[in-house]
Design a protein around this motif. Sequence first.
Motif, PDB file in Angstrom:
ATOM      1  N   ALA A   1      32.314  23.321  39.241  1.00 51.03           N
ATOM      2  CA  ALA A   1      31.597  23.851  37.694  1.00 51.03           C
ATOM      3  C   ALA A   1      30.153  23.509  37.605  1.00 51.03           C
ATOM      4  CB  ALA A   1      32.693  22.896  37.252  1.00 51.03           C
ATOM      5  N   VAL A   2      30.455  25.292  36.305  1.00 50.38           N
ATOM      6  CA  VAL A   2      28.534  24.577  35.883  1.00 50.38           C
ATOM      7  C   VAL A   2      28.716  24.115  34.605  1.00 50.38           C
ATOM      8  CG1 VAL A   2      27.169  26.212  34.747  1.00 50.38           C
ATOM      9  CG2 VAL A   2      28.523  26.655  37.129  1.00 50.38           C
ATOM     10  N   VAL A   3      28.156  23.149  34.246  1.00 45.27           N
ATOM     11  CA  VAL A   3      28.193  22.205  32.851  1.00 45.27           C
ATOM     12  C   VAL A   3      27.230  21.944  32.084  1.00 45.27           C
ATOM     13  CG1 VAL A   3      28.914  20.048  32.267  1.00 45.27           C
ATOM     14  CG2 VAL A   3      29.696  20.484  34.713  1.00 45.27           C
ATOM     15  N   HIS A   4      27.698  21.990  31.164  1.00 43.94           N
ATOM     16  CA  HIS A   4      25.790  21.767  29.727  1.00 43.94           C
ATOM     17  C   HIS A   4      25.528  20.631  30.248  1.00 43.94           C
ATOM     18  CE1 HIS A   4      26.548  25.981  28.112  1.00 43.94           C
ATOM     19  NE2 HIS A   4      27.700  26.026  28.051  1.00 43.94           N
ATOM     20  N   MET A   5      24.183  20.964  30.416  1.00 37.79           N
ATOM     21  CA  MET A   5      23.265  19.305  30.291  1.00 37.79           C
ATOM     22  C   MET A   5      23.430  18.330  28.816  1.00 37.79           C
ATOM     23  SD  MET A   5      19.488  19.994  31.917  1.00 37.79           S
ATOM     24  CE  MET A   5      19.351  20.582  33.391  1.00 37.79           C
ATOM     25  N   PRO A   6      23.648  17.106  28.704  1.00 40.20           N
ATOM     26  CA  PRO A   6      23.832  17.278  27.800  1.00 40.20           C
ATOM     27  C   PRO A   6      22.294  16.323  26.482  1.00 40.20           C
ATOM     28  CG  PRO A   6      24.055  15.040  28.897  1.00 40.20           C
ATOM     29  CD  PRO A   6      23.983  16.804  29.509  1.00 40.20           C
ATOM     30  N   ASN A   7      22.761  16.573  25.440  1.00 39.57           N
ATOM     31  CA  ASN A   7      20.979  16.638  24.520  1.00 39.57           C
ATOM     32  C   ASN A   7      20.925  14.742  24.628  1.00 39.57           C
ATOM     33  OD1 ASN A   7      18.660  16.627  23.063  1.00 39.57           O
ATOM     34  ND2 ASN A   7      20.233  17.359  21.440  1.00 39.57           N
TER      35      ASN A   7
ATOM     36  N   LYS B   1      30.778  25.804  31.141  1.00 43.21           N
ATOM     37  CA  LYS B   1      30.422  26.608  30.995  1.00 43.21           C
ATOM     38  C   LYS B   1      31.054  27.758  32.152  1.00 43.21           C
ATOM     39  CE  LYS B   1      26.636  30.399  31.409  1.00 43.21           C
ATOM     40  NZ  LYS B   1      27.152  30.972  30.520  1.00 43.21           N
ATOM     41  N   LEU B   2      31.347  27.006  33.152  1.00 43.79           N
ATOM     42  CA  LEU B   2      32.450  27.774  34.266  1.00 43.79           C
ATOM     43  C   LEU B   2      32.942  26.941  34.861  1.00 43.79           C
ATOM     44  CD1 LEU B   2      32.742  30.322  35.917  1.00 43.79           C
ATOM     45  CD2 LEU B   2      30.748  30.391  37.170  1.00 43.79           C
ATOM     46  N   LEU B   3      34.377  27.224  35.535  1.00 42.86           N
ATOM     47  CA  LEU B   3      34.340  26.535  36.335  1.00 42.86           C
ATOM     48  C   LEU B   3      35.422  27.606  37.647  1.00 42.86           C
ATOM     49  CD1 LEU B   3      36.339  23.909  37.522  1.00 42.86           C
ATOM     50  CD2 LEU B   3      37.812  24.840  35.504  1.00 42.86           C
TER      51      LEU B   3
ATOM     52  N   LEU C   1      45.886  22.979  35.168  1.00 45.43           N
ATOM     53  CA  LEU C   1      44.671  22.693  33.607  1.00 45.43           C
ATOM     54  C   LEU C   1      45.117  23.921  33.135  1.00 45.43           C
ATOM     55  CD1 LEU C   1      41.130  22.131  36.597  1.00 45.43           C
ATOM     56  CD2 LEU C   1      42.788  20.841  35.255  1.00 45.43           C
ATOM     57  N   ASP C   2      44.349  24.097  31.892  1.00 46.26           N
ATOM     58  CA  ASP C   2      44.517  25.244  30.523  1.00 46.26           C
ATOM     59  C   ASP C   2      43.418  25.843  31.034  1.00 46.26           C
ATOM     60  OD1 ASP C   2      43.664  25.792  28.239  1.00 46.26           O
ATOM     61  OD2 ASP C   2      44.935  24.442  26.914  1.00 46.26           O
ATOM     62  N   CYS C   3      43.589  26.911  30.471  1.00 47.21           N
ATOM     63  CA  CYS C   3      42.761  27.875  30.983  1.00 47.21           C
ATOM     64  C   CYS C   3      41.776  28.134  30.493  1.00 47.21           C
ATOM     65  CB  CYS C   3      42.792  29.454  30.808  1.00 47.21           C
ATOM     66  SG  CYS C   3      43.524  30.232  29.057  1.00 47.21           S
ATOM     67  N   ASN C   4      41.216  27.653  29.073  1.00 46.68           N
ATOM     68  CA  ASN C   4      40.347  27.998  27.749  1.00 46.68           C
ATOM     69  C   ASN C   4      39.697  25.701  28.183  1.00 46.68           C
ATOM     70  OD1 ASN C   4      40.958  29.623  26.061  1.00 46.68           O
ATOM     71  ND2 ASN C   4      42.605  28.047  25.468  1.00 46.68           N
ATOM     72  N   ILE C   5      39.549  25.457  29.716  1.00 48.51           N
ATOM     73  CA  ILE C   5      39.331  23.984  29.840  1.00 48.51           C
ATOM     74  C   ILE C   5      37.536  24.436  29.485  1.00 48.51           C
ATOM     75  CG2 ILE C   5      38.913  24.144  32.444  1.00 48.51           C
ATOM     76  CD1 ILE C   5      39.823  21.067  30.227  1.00 48.51           C
ATOM     77  N   ALA C   6      37.245  25.788  30.290  1.00 49.99           N
ATOM     78  CA  ALA C   6      36.022  26.125  30.077  1.00 49.99           C
ATOM     79  C   ALA C   6      35.438  27.414  29.693  1.00 49.99           C
ATOM     80  CB  ALA C   6      35.416  26.468  31.739  1.00 49.99           C
ATOM     81  N   GLU C   7      34.616  27.527  29.501  1.00 44.91           N
ATOM     82  CA  GLU C   7      33.592  29.335  29.291  1.00 44.91           C
ATOM     83  C   GLU C   7      34.297  29.567  29.844  1.00 44.91           C
ATOM     84  OE1 GLU C   7      29.639  28.980  27.839  1.00 44.91           O
ATOM     85  OE2 GLU C   7      29.820  27.079  27.016  1.00 44.91           O
ATOM     86  N   GLU C   8      34.280  30.182  30.968  1.00 52.02           N
ATOM     87  CA  GLU C   8      34.897  30.693  32.235  1.00 52.02           C
ATOM     88  C   GLU C   8      35.573  30.619  32.782  1.00 52.02           C
ATOM     89  OE1 GLU C   8      33.534  34.570  34.848  1.00 52.02           O
ATOM     90  OE2 GLU C   8      32.093  33.783  33.913  1.00 52.02           O
ATOM     91  N   VAL C   9      36.418  30.974  33.215  1.00 52.72           N
ATOM     92  CA  VAL C   9      37.200  29.893  34.417  1.00 52.72           C
ATOM     93  C   VAL C   9      38.393  31.180  35.196  1.00 52.72           C
ATOM     94  CG1 VAL C   9      39.667  29.134  35.332  1.00 52.72           C
ATOM     95  CG2 VAL C   9      38.544  28.633  33.022  1.00 52.72           C
ATOM     96  N   VAL C  10      37.492  30.981  36.902  1.00 50.33           N
ATOM     97  CA  VAL C  10      37.772  32.099  38.126  1.00 50.33           C
ATOM     98  C   VAL C  10      38.382  31.434  39.134  1.00 50.33           C
ATOM     99  CG1 VAL C  10      36.424  33.416  39.646  1.00 50.33           C
ATOM    100  CG2 VAL C  10      35.445  32.333  37.758  1.00 50.33           C
TER     101      VAL C  10
END
Length: 256
Positions: A88-94, A44-46, A58-67
Motif C-alpha cells: 500500500a502507498v500511504v499518505h504521510m502524517p502531518n 493513496k493506493l492498495l 475489503l471495501d473497494c473504497n478503502i484507498a483512493e485506488e485499488v488494484v
Amino acid sequence: MLSKNKIKFIHSLNRKRTRENKKLFLVEGNKLVLEAITSKLPLKLLVATSDFYELNELDCNIAEEVVECSAEELKKTSMLQTPQQAMAVVHMPNNVLHLDQLTNQLSVALDFVQDPGNLGTIIRIADWFGIKHLLCSTDTVDCYNPKVIQASMGAILRVKIHYLNLEAILDNARNSQLPVYGTFLEGKNIYQSTLSSNGILVMGNEGNGISPAISDKIKHKIHIPSFAIGGYGSESLNVATAAAICCSEFRRRTSD
C-alpha cells in the motif's frame, strides 16, 4: 493488473526525495498493509492479489485506488526478497509538535541515528512502551525508508515522529523544567539514578554517541552498567538495545 507506470511509481518511493516531494510512503506485507488500513492515515493506493482481497473482505473504497494483481506482478513490483500478497502507498502524517505535548509524558530523542534497522527497532520499542513522540535530529535516517518501516513492524503507523532542530527543542525543554536525560559512558548508573515519569530521553549515534552540541543540553547523564564477569565484555550496546533497556527502566520505576 499493474501498469508499467504504476510499477515505476511504486519503485520511485524507494528514493527519499520522491517520498518527501509526494508526501507518500510504501508499506509491504499482509500484516503491515492491514495495519495501514486500520490506521488513521489515508491510503493513496492498495495493490494486492485476489486471495488477499477475498480473505479480508475489503471495501473497494478503502484507498483512493485499488488494484488487483497476480502474485507474479507483485513479485516484480515488491522491494522485499520474499513478497507476500499486498502493498500500500500511504499518505504521510502531518505531525506538528508543541512542547506542551511532551510535558506530562516520556519521549525519546535521537541524535544522528543512521542505521535503518536501528531506527525501525526504536520506533517499535517506543510503541511497546507507550511512548507517543519520537524526536529526531534532521540528520537521523529517514523514518519512511522501506527498511525502517519493515523493522518497525507497523509501529511507524502509531508513533508520531518529528524531524526538528534537536538543540532548540532541548533548550526549550530545559527552560520549561522538563527533565532531559541522555546516555553516556561517564553517566550515573541508571539503576541508581532518580528517573521521572516525564521527560526526554536522548540516544546518540551508533559510533560516536551523543554529539557535544546536544550533550551540553542534557542535565541528567545516565549509563547502563556492564555486568560482565571480570569486566571483560562488549565495549558498548547497540543503540536500539540501549533504548529498550532505558525505556524499560523508566517504565518500571514509574509504574508503581
